[in-house]
Scaffold this active site. Structure first.
Site, PDB file in Angstrom:
ATOM      1  N   LYS A  54       0.841  -1.206   0.000  1.00  0.00           N
ATOM      2  CA  LYS A  54       0.000   0.000   0.000  1.00  0.00           C
ATOM      3  C   LYS A  54       0.877   1.258   0.000  1.00  0.00           C
ATOM      4  CE  LYS A  54      -3.745  -2.573   2.100  1.00  0.00           C
ATOM      5  NZ  LYS A  54      -4.430  -3.058   3.295  1.00  0.00           N
ATOM      6  N   GLN A  98      -4.680  -1.581   9.626  1.00  0.00           N
ATOM      7  CA  GLN A  98      -4.558  -2.921   9.050  1.00  0.00           C
ATOM      8  C   GLN A  98      -5.109  -3.959  10.030  1.00  0.00           C
ATOM      9  OE1 GLN A  98      -3.265  -3.544   5.850  1.00  0.00           O
ATOM     10  NE2 GLN A  98      -4.020  -5.620   6.182  1.00  0.00           N
ATOM     11  N   ASP A 121     -10.980   2.701   3.980  1.00  0.00           N
ATOM     12  CA  ASP A 121     -11.302   1.273   3.920  1.00  0.00           C
ATOM     13  C   ASP A 121     -12.819   1.066   3.928  1.00  0.00           C
ATOM     14  OD1 ASP A 121      -9.684  -0.855   3.535  1.00  0.00           O
ATOM     15  OD2 ASP A 121      -9.192  -1.197   5.650  1.00  0.00           O
TER      16      ASP A 121
END
Ligand code: NAP
Length: 288
Positions: A54, A98, A121
């Site tokens: 990422k 994460q 997200d």
């Protein structure tokens, strides 16, 4: 006739190139650079690889990357303070925690702490609610990537029978919502669905997001259907999807490979979401 294999790498590359151009235009217009903060707690090797990828994608797209790595024994309140700081930091357009996080931390509660306008997200309760109500907002990256792939291959969604295997908050449910928004007739299957093969075989568009290697075989697939395999299962044969690729390619019209299908789209969608968040925070409408 064998299915056309969807090239997720090429579609993702195209999306990333578009984001890079739009980031440059955004900078010229506002004098600001979009920024993505990733937060990794602990040393889970798979998570470290994802976060590294990422950050690399940020560099390629001209997005400022802020790479926060915390030890596995980080107390929940310390992580909460970091998220609060990032919420308040104007240089940070998007925040990605994460998952999974270590057991002393409640991942759902921590995700909910992220400012919904920075929730790249798309996993906070407000983002999920906006999606369910069809309101504008940031959408989860993998589901968004699935729709982008279907669009890239001109799959008709309006009025189509769509079957989604899996009902997780991360993948199955948001994919179903996005398909519904596009006017598909959507059925969601899960571990207690009776006669899974018969339900799947109705689908013009079949999306598998289950985490069971090769669960979907030729008997689950309507001839000519578009089959999207979200599954990533590490097996003795290497990385395989939820779809038995060799069997299904003989029946489907379109099929994603694993790897090289949905996977690359997740990170490309994250880049697009970071730019979208930056534009919203700058008071600009999103171009796409
Ligand atoms: P998850 O939270 O474990 O959810 C799995 C879903 O599949 C659940 O709804 C479960 O039903 C259902 N299921 C399990 N076994 C089943 C069966 N035999 N028949 C029908 N349904 C069944 O997993 P997830 O987070 O959604 O992820 C799904 C897969 O996508 C995993 O392989 C994951 O690694 C992969 N993934 C890939 C990407 C990517 O970028 N490519 C991103 C995210 C996830 P119940 O609800 O009844 O338990």
């Amino acid at each position: 006739m064998a299915a056309t294999i969807i090239d997720g790498k090429a579609v993702a590359q195209g999306l990333r190139a578009r984001v890079r151009d739009e980031v440059a235009a955004f900078e010229a217009e506002t004098g600001r650079t979009p920024g993505l903060a990733t937060v990794l707690v602990g040393e889970d090797p798979a998570s470290a690889i994802y976060v590294g990828a990422k950050q690399k994608a940020c560099a390629e797209c001209g997005i400022a990357g802020f790479d926060h790595r915390l030890p596995a024994d980080t107390p929940a309140d310390e992580l909460a303070s970091l998220l609060d700081e990032l919420n308040a930091d104007d240089a940070v357009s998007g925040i990605l925690l994460q998952l999974p996080v270590p057991p002393q931390i409640d991942g759902t509660a921590m995700t909910a702490r992220i400012d919904p306008d920075k929730d790249v997200d798309g996993l906070t309760p407000l983002s999920a609610g906006r999606l369910a109500l069809g309101m504008p907002g940031l959408r989860p990256c993998t589901p968004e990537g699935v729709i982008t792939l279907l669009d890239a291959y001109d799959v008709e969604l309006q009025g189509a029978e769509a079957v989604v295997l899996g009902r997780s908050n991360l993948v199955g449910k948001p994919i179903a919502q996005l398909l519904l928004q596009r006017h598909a007739t959507v059925t969601i299957c899960h571990s207690r669905t009776r006669d899974l093969a018969a339900v799947c075989a109705r689908a013009d568009v079949l999306v598998a997001a289950v985490g069971q290697p090769k669960l979907v075989t030729a008997g689950h697939v309507k001839p000519g259907a578009a089959v999207i395999d979200v599954g990533t299962n590490r097996t003795d044969e290497g990385l395989v999807g939820d779809v038995d690729f060799d069997a299904v390619r003989e029946v489907a019209g379109l099929l994603t490979p694993v790897p090289g299908g949905v996977g690359p789209m997740t990170i490309a969608s994250l880049m697009a979401n970071t730019l979208r968040a930056a534009r919203l925070q700058a008071g600009l409408r999103s171009p796409a």
